[in-house]
Design a protein around this motif. Structure first.
Motif, PDB file in Angstrom:
ATOM      1  N   UNK A 276       0.831  -1.197   0.000  1.00  0.00           N
ATOM      2  CA  UNK A 276       0.000   0.000   0.000  1.00  0.00           C
ATOM      3  C   UNK A 276       0.871   1.254   0.000  1.00  0.00           C
ATOM      4  N   UNK A 277       0.340   2.317  -0.624  1.00  0.00           N
ATOM      5  CA  UNK A 277       1.036   3.605  -0.577  1.00  0.00           C
ATOM      6  C   UNK A 277       0.052   4.703  -0.231  1.00  0.00           C
ATOM      7  N   UNK A 278       0.594   5.791   0.324  1.00  0.00           N
ATOM      8  CA  UNK A 278      -0.186   6.988   0.579  1.00  0.00           C
ATOM      9  C   UNK A 278       0.536   8.147  -0.083  1.00  0.00           C
ATOM     10  N   UNK A 279      -0.223   9.043  -0.716  1.00  0.00           N
ATOM     11  CA  UNK A 279       0.362  10.254  -1.273  1.00  0.00           C
ATOM     12  C   UNK A 279       0.132  11.396  -0.294  1.00  0.00           C
ATOM     13  N   UNK A 280       1.215  12.019   0.124  1.00  0.00           N
ATOM     14  CA  UNK A 280       1.150  13.106   1.094  1.00  0.00           C
ATOM     15  C   UNK A 280       1.431  14.430   0.385  1.00  0.00           C
TER      16      UNK A 280
END
Length: 286
Positions: free
Chosen positions: A106-110
C-alpha cells in the motif's frame, strides 16, 4: 534560455524531465528495498530500451505487504505514482495508513496539507506556505513510524522545513528502511541524504546511530537512493517527452515575437545577465 526555467503565469514549469525522474527514482527505490529484504528482485532501468520495455519487467512481480509514503504533488510525484500503480500497489488514505497494516502493498500520497502546518494556527494555506515557509513545521513524523519506504518528491529550499531531522533516524520507532530521495537535495528535505551517487551505483547506507555513510543493505542502516540525473536512465522517452512539450508550448514563441515566459527564462541577452538572473553575477565572475 534555460528551458527548464520556462513557467506558466502561475509558476508551474512548462517543460522538464522530472516526470521521468519520478519514474526512475520510484523503480530504483523499490529495487533497493528488494535488495535489502531479499523478497523480490528488479533489474536496472538503463538496461531497458524504453519505458514500455520497463513495464514488461513488472509482469508477475509479487511484492511483500510494504507501506510506502509518497511525498509531493508535482510531476515527480506523478512519475512515482505511475510506478506504484504499474506495480499493483494499492493507494490508501492518510488516516488509514497511520492506523493499520494491510494484507497487500500500500502507498499513501502526502501533499502540502498532509506535510506542513502553520506554527501558530496548525492549518495549511498553499499561498501562505510558499510566501512564508519558515512559519510552518513538518507533520511527517508519524509517517516515519508507519512507513517501510519513503519516495520523496517535494520541492525544497532552505526556508522550507525538512520532513524530519536526522536524529529521528536514531529513534527505535523509525520504521523506514529505504528512502528514494528523488528531488535529491543533500541535507535537504531528507536530512540523511549525504550526497549524490552515480547511475551505476545509486544506493548507499546511513548508519542509524552514527549517521555516517556506509555500504548499502547493512543491518542497522537506512538505505538512500540519491542520483541527480535519474532521467538519463530512460534517455529516449525523456528526450521525446521534452521535445513534444517544447513543440507544443514553446516553439511558436521561439520563432515568433517571444513571450513573457521566454523572457523570464532568458539568462543572458546581448552578452549580459538579465535582471532575473543578476544573482549569478559573482558566480559568472562579472
Amino acid at each position: 534560455i534555460d528551458y527548464e526555467c520556462l513557467e506558466h503565469e502561475d509558476g508551474t514549469r512548462i517543460i522538464g524531465f522530472v516526470f521521468f525522474a519520478g519514474i526512475v527514482g520510484a523503480h530504483n527505490g523499490m529495487m533497493a528495498f528488494g535488495n535489502r529484504s531479499g523478497a523480490f528482485s528488479l533489474s536496472r532501468v538503463y538496461k531497458q530500451r524504453s519505458f514500455r520495455e520497463l513495464i514488461h519487467t513488472y509482469f508477475g512481480l509479487k511484492l511483500p505487504n510494504v507501506k510506502i509514503a509518497v511525498t509531493g504533488s508535482g510531476r515527480v510525484a506523478h512519475g512515482v505514482l505511475e510506478i506504484m500503480n504499474l506495480m499493483g500497489i494499492h493507494e490508501v488514505e492518510p488516516d488509514e495508513f497511520l492506523s493499520r497494516e494491510f494484507p497487500y502493498p500500500a502507498y499513501v500520497q502526502l501533499k502540502g496539507a498532509d506535510l506542513y502546518a502553520h506554527r501558530q494556527t496548525g492549518t495549511y494555506n498553499r499561498e501562505d506556505f510558499h510566501a512564508h515557509p519558515e512559519s510552518y513545521v513538518s507533520r511527517f513524523e508519524p509517517y516515519a513510524f508507519a512507513s517501510d519506504i519513503l519516495m520523496n518528491g517535494v520541492y525544497w529550499e532552505k526556508q522550507i522545513p525538512r520532513l524530519f531531522e536526522k536524529e529521528l533516524v536514531q529513534d527505535p520507532r523509525f520504521r523506514i528502511q529505504t528512502i528514494a530521495d528523488i528531488t535529491d537535495d543533500a541535507n535537504g528535505s531528507v536530512p540523511v541524504n549525504l550526497g549524490d551517487q552515480s547511475i551505476e551505483d545509486p544506493v548507499y547506507g546511513v548508519d542509524r546511530q552514527s549517521l555516517e555513510k556506509t555500504r548499502p543493505y547493512l543491518p542497522g542502516s537506512v538505505d538512500i537512493m540519491a542520483v541527480g540525473n535519474l532521467p538519463n536512465e530512460l534517455p529516449r522517452d525523456a528526450s521525446r517527452y521534452f521535445g513534444e512539450q517544447l513543440i507544443k508550448f514553446v516553439l511558436a514563441d521561439l520563432i515568433g515575437q517571444g513571450s513573457p515566459a521566454l523572457e523570464r527564462a532568458t539568462l543572458v541577452q546581448a552578452g549580459n545577465l538579465t535582471e532575473h538572473y543578476a544573482y549569478l553575477k559573482d558566480y559568472a565572475g562579472l
